[in-house]
Design a protein around this motif. Structure first.
Motif, PDB file in Angstrom:
ATOM      1  N   ALA A 142       0.813  -1.220   0.000  1.00  0.00           N
ATOM      2  CA  ALA A 142       0.000   0.000   0.000  1.00  0.00           C
ATOM      3  C   ALA A 142       0.846   1.269   0.000  1.00  0.00           C
ATOM      4  O   ALA A 142       0.392   2.309  -0.473  1.00  0.00           O
ATOM      5  N   ASP A 143       2.066   1.188   0.505  1.00  0.00           N
ATOM      6  CA  ASP A 143       2.930   2.377   0.508  1.00  0.00           C
ATOM      7  C   ASP A 143       3.302   2.811  -0.901  1.00  0.00           C
ATOM      8  O   ASP A 143       3.632   3.975  -1.124  1.00  0.00           O
ATOM      9  N   GLU A 144       3.261   1.893  -1.871  1.00  0.00           N
ATOM     10  CA  GLU A 144       3.603   2.223  -3.248  1.00  0.00           C
ATOM     11  C   GLU A 144       2.412   2.771  -4.038  1.00  0.00           C
ATOM     12  O   GLU A 144       2.585   3.262  -5.152  1.00  0.00           O
ATOM     13  N   ALA A 145       1.212   2.696  -3.488  1.00  0.00           N
ATOM     14  CA  ALA A 145       0.030   3.198  -4.191  1.00  0.00           C
ATOM     15  C   ALA A 145       0.051   4.723  -4.206  1.00  0.00           C
ATOM     16  O   ALA A 145       0.462   5.353  -3.229  1.00  0.00           O
ATOM     17  N   PRO A 146      -0.389   5.334  -5.300  1.00  0.00           N
ATOM     18  CA  PRO A 146      -0.447   6.799  -5.328  1.00  0.00           C
ATOM     19  C   PRO A 146      -1.414   7.316  -4.267  1.00  0.00           C
ATOM     20  O   PRO A 146      -2.512   6.783  -4.114  1.00  0.00           O
ATOM     21  N   MET A 147      -1.013   8.327  -3.544  1.00  0.00           N
ATOM     22  CA  MET A 147      -1.844   8.856  -2.454  1.00  0.00           C
ATOM     23  C   MET A 147      -3.147   9.466  -2.968  1.00  0.00           C
ATOM     24  O   MET A 147      -4.152   9.425  -2.296  1.00  0.00           O
ATOM     25  N   ASP A 148      -3.144  10.035  -4.147  1.00  0.00           N
ATOM     26  CA  ASP A 148      -4.308  10.776  -4.635  1.00  0.00           C
ATOM     27  C   ASP A 148      -5.057  10.067  -5.760  1.00  0.00           C
ATOM     28  O   ASP A 148      -5.741  10.698  -6.546  1.00  0.00           O
ATOM     29  N   PHE A 149      -4.956   8.729  -5.825  1.00  0.00           N
ATOM     30  CA  PHE A 149      -5.562   8.002  -6.940  1.00  0.00           C
ATOM     31  C   PHE A 149      -7.082   8.150  -7.003  1.00  0.00           C
ATOM     32  O   PHE A 149      -7.678   7.973  -8.052  1.00  0.00           O
ATOM     33  N   ALA A 150      -7.738   8.475  -5.892  1.00  0.00           N
ATOM     34  CA  ALA A 150      -9.197   8.601  -5.880  1.00  0.00           C
ATOM     35  C   ALA A 150      -9.652  10.014  -6.221  1.00  0.00           C
ATOM     36  O   ALA A 150     -10.843  10.278  -6.283  1.00  0.00           O
ATOM     37  N   SER A 151      -8.718  10.920  -6.445  1.00  0.00           N
ATOM     38  CA  SER A 151      -9.073  12.300  -6.761  1.00  0.00           C
ATOM     39  C   SER A 151      -9.660  12.406  -8.167  1.00  0.00           C
ATOM     40  O   SER A 151      -9.180  11.742  -9.086  1.00  0.00           O
ATOM     41  N   PRO A 152     -10.682  13.240  -8.337  1.00  0.00           N
ATOM     42  CA  PRO A 152     -11.214  13.448  -9.682  1.00  0.00           C
ATOM     43  C   PRO A 152     -10.104  13.969 -10.607  1.00  0.00           C
ATOM     44  O   PRO A 152      -9.279  14.781 -10.213  1.00  0.00           O
ATOM     45  N   GLY A 153     -10.059  13.456 -11.799  1.00  0.00           N
ATOM     46  CA  GLY A 153      -9.062  13.914 -12.763  1.00  0.00           C
ATOM     47  C   GLY A 153      -7.719  13.219 -12.661  1.00  0.00           C
ATOM     48  O   GLY A 153      -6.801  13.539 -13.416  1.00  0.00           O
ATOM     49  N   PHE A 154      -7.562  12.246 -11.733  1.00  0.00           N
ATOM     50  CA  PHE A 154      -6.299  11.524 -11.621  1.00  0.00           C
ATOM     51  C   PHE A 154      -6.039  10.782 -12.936  1.00  0.00           C
ATOM     52  O   PHE A 154      -6.938  10.198 -13.519  1.00  0.00           O
ATOM     53  N   ASP A 155      -4.802  10.812 -13.419  1.00  0.00           N
ATOM     54  CA  ASP A 155      -4.451  10.197 -14.696  1.00  0.00           C
ATOM     55  C   ASP A 155      -4.353   8.677 -14.553  1.00  0.00           C
ATOM     56  O   ASP A 155      -3.432   8.160 -13.934  1.00  0.00           O
ATOM     57  N   LEU A 156      -5.313   7.957 -15.127  1.00  0.00           N
ATOM     58  CA  LEU A 156      -5.354   6.495 -15.083  1.00  0.00           C
ATOM     59  C   LEU A 156      -4.872   5.883 -16.386  1.00  0.00           C
ATOM     60  O   LEU A 156      -4.998   4.666 -16.580  1.00  0.00           O
ATOM     61  N   SER A 157      -4.293   6.670 -17.269  1.00  0.00           N
ATOM     62  CA  SER A 157      -3.949   6.176 -18.601  1.00  0.00           C
ATOM     63  C   SER A 157      -2.935   5.027 -18.567  1.00  0.00           C
ATOM     64  O   SER A 157      -2.940   4.188 -19.456  1.00  0.00           O
ATOM     65  N   GLY A 158      -2.100   4.950 -17.555  1.00  0.00           N
ATOM     66  CA  GLY A 158      -1.127   3.863 -17.464  1.00  0.00           C
ATOM     67  C   GLY A 158      -1.658   2.629 -16.741  1.00  0.00           C
ATOM     68  O   GLY A 158      -0.946   1.642 -16.599  1.00  0.00           O
ATOM     69  N   TRP A 159      -2.894   2.684 -16.279  1.00  0.00           N
ATOM     70  CA  TRP A 159      -3.474   1.570 -15.534  1.00  0.00           C
ATOM     71  C   TRP A 159      -4.069   0.545 -16.492  1.00  0.00           C
ATOM     72  O   TRP A 159      -4.463   0.861 -17.608  1.00  0.00           O
ATOM     73  N   LYS A 160      -4.143  -0.697 -16.066  1.00  0.00           N
ATOM     74  CA  LYS A 160      -4.714  -1.788 -16.854  1.00  0.00           C
ATOM     75  C   LYS A 160      -6.214  -1.896 -16.586  1.00  0.00           C
ATOM     76  O   LYS A 160      -6.722  -1.385 -15.592  1.00  0.00           O
ATOM     77  N   ASP A 161      -6.915  -2.603 -17.458  1.00  0.00           N
ATOM     78  CA  ASP A 161      -8.330  -2.900 -17.247  1.00  0.00           C
ATOM     79  C   ASP A 161      -8.456  -4.217 -16.492  1.00  0.00           C
ATOM     80  O   ASP A 161      -7.670  -5.136 -16.690  1.00  0.00           O
ATOM     81  N   ILE A 162      -9.448  -4.294 -15.628  1.00  0.00           N
ATOM     82  CA  ILE A 162      -9.731  -5.511 -14.870  1.00  0.00           C
ATOM     83  C   ILE A 162     -11.248  -5.694 -14.827  1.00  0.00           C
ATOM     84  O   ILE A 162     -11.990  -4.712 -14.764  1.00  0.00           O
ATOM     85  N   LYS A 163     -11.689  -6.942 -14.895  1.00  0.00           N
ATOM     86  CA  LYS A 163     -13.124  -7.229 -14.810  1.00  0.00           C
ATOM     87  C   LYS A 163     -13.530  -7.309 -13.346  1.00  0.00           C
ATOM     88  O   LYS A 163     -12.826  -7.903 -12.534  1.00  0.00           O
ATOM     89  N   VAL A 164     -14.671  -6.719 -13.011  1.00  0.00           N
ATOM     90  CA  VAL A 164     -15.218  -6.732 -11.664  1.00  0.00           C
ATOM     91  C   VAL A 164     -16.623  -7.317 -11.739  1.00  0.00           C
ATOM     92  O   VAL A 164     -17.385  -6.913 -12.619  1.00  0.00           O
ATOM     93  N   PRO A 165     -17.012  -8.267 -10.898  1.00  0.00           N
ATOM     94  CA  PRO A 165     -16.225  -8.808  -9.800  1.00  0.00           C
ATOM     95  C   PRO A 165     -15.263  -9.889 -10.292  1.00  0.00           C
ATOM     96  O   PRO A 165     -15.557 -10.601 -11.247  1.00  0.00           O
ATOM     97  N   ALA A 166     -14.133  -9.987  -9.624  1.00  0.00           N
ATOM     98  CA  ALA A 166     -13.126 -11.008  -9.926  1.00  0.00           C
ATOM     99  C   ALA A 166     -11.982 -10.864  -8.928  1.00  0.00           C
ATOM    100  O   ALA A 166     -11.926  -9.901  -8.174  1.00  0.00           O
TER     101      ALA A 166
END
Length: 121
Positions: A73-97
């Protein structure tokens, strides 16, 4: 014949120097109290039909979400839940799974003894 004594339950090791996610004594930080499942249908008819998906108050969270795996969890970005956070480098995942079944990390089962080290691949 007397019954065998019941052993005392195993108490988790509490240590202030362990991060929360590794501390079995921490399991409810920031959690709402337990409560019964309920759903506020708009009408008696919808309630009697008992199909939440037909309510205008129902929102399914199933689908494709953006996901970024970190080793802790220390490596997670602190502000990832903020509106406008850049998710372009993130992968897609199916939910629930489980993310482990979608190529992130490896499954870990803490209630069984592994026949080989869980770090082996």
């Amino acid at each position: 014949m007397a019954a065998a004594p019941v052993p005392a339950p195993i108490q988790p090791q509490v240590s202030a120097d362990r991060p929360d996610w590794e501390n079995p004594a921490i399991f409810a930080r920031g959690k709402l109290p337990a409560h019964a499942t309920g759903f506020p249908f708009e009408s008696e008819k919808l309630a009697l039909d008992n199909d939440r998906t037909q309510s205008g108050r129902f929102l399914s969270l199933d689908g494709t979400w953006k996901f970024a795996y970190t080793q802790n969890a220390d490596e997670a970005p602190m502000d990832f839940a903020s509106p406008g956070f850049d998710l372009s480098g993130w992968k897609d995942i199916k939910v629930p799974a489980d993310w482990q079944t979608q190529g992130f990390d490896r499954p870990l089962y803490n209630n069984v003894r592994y026949p080989f080290p869980p770090t082996a691949r």
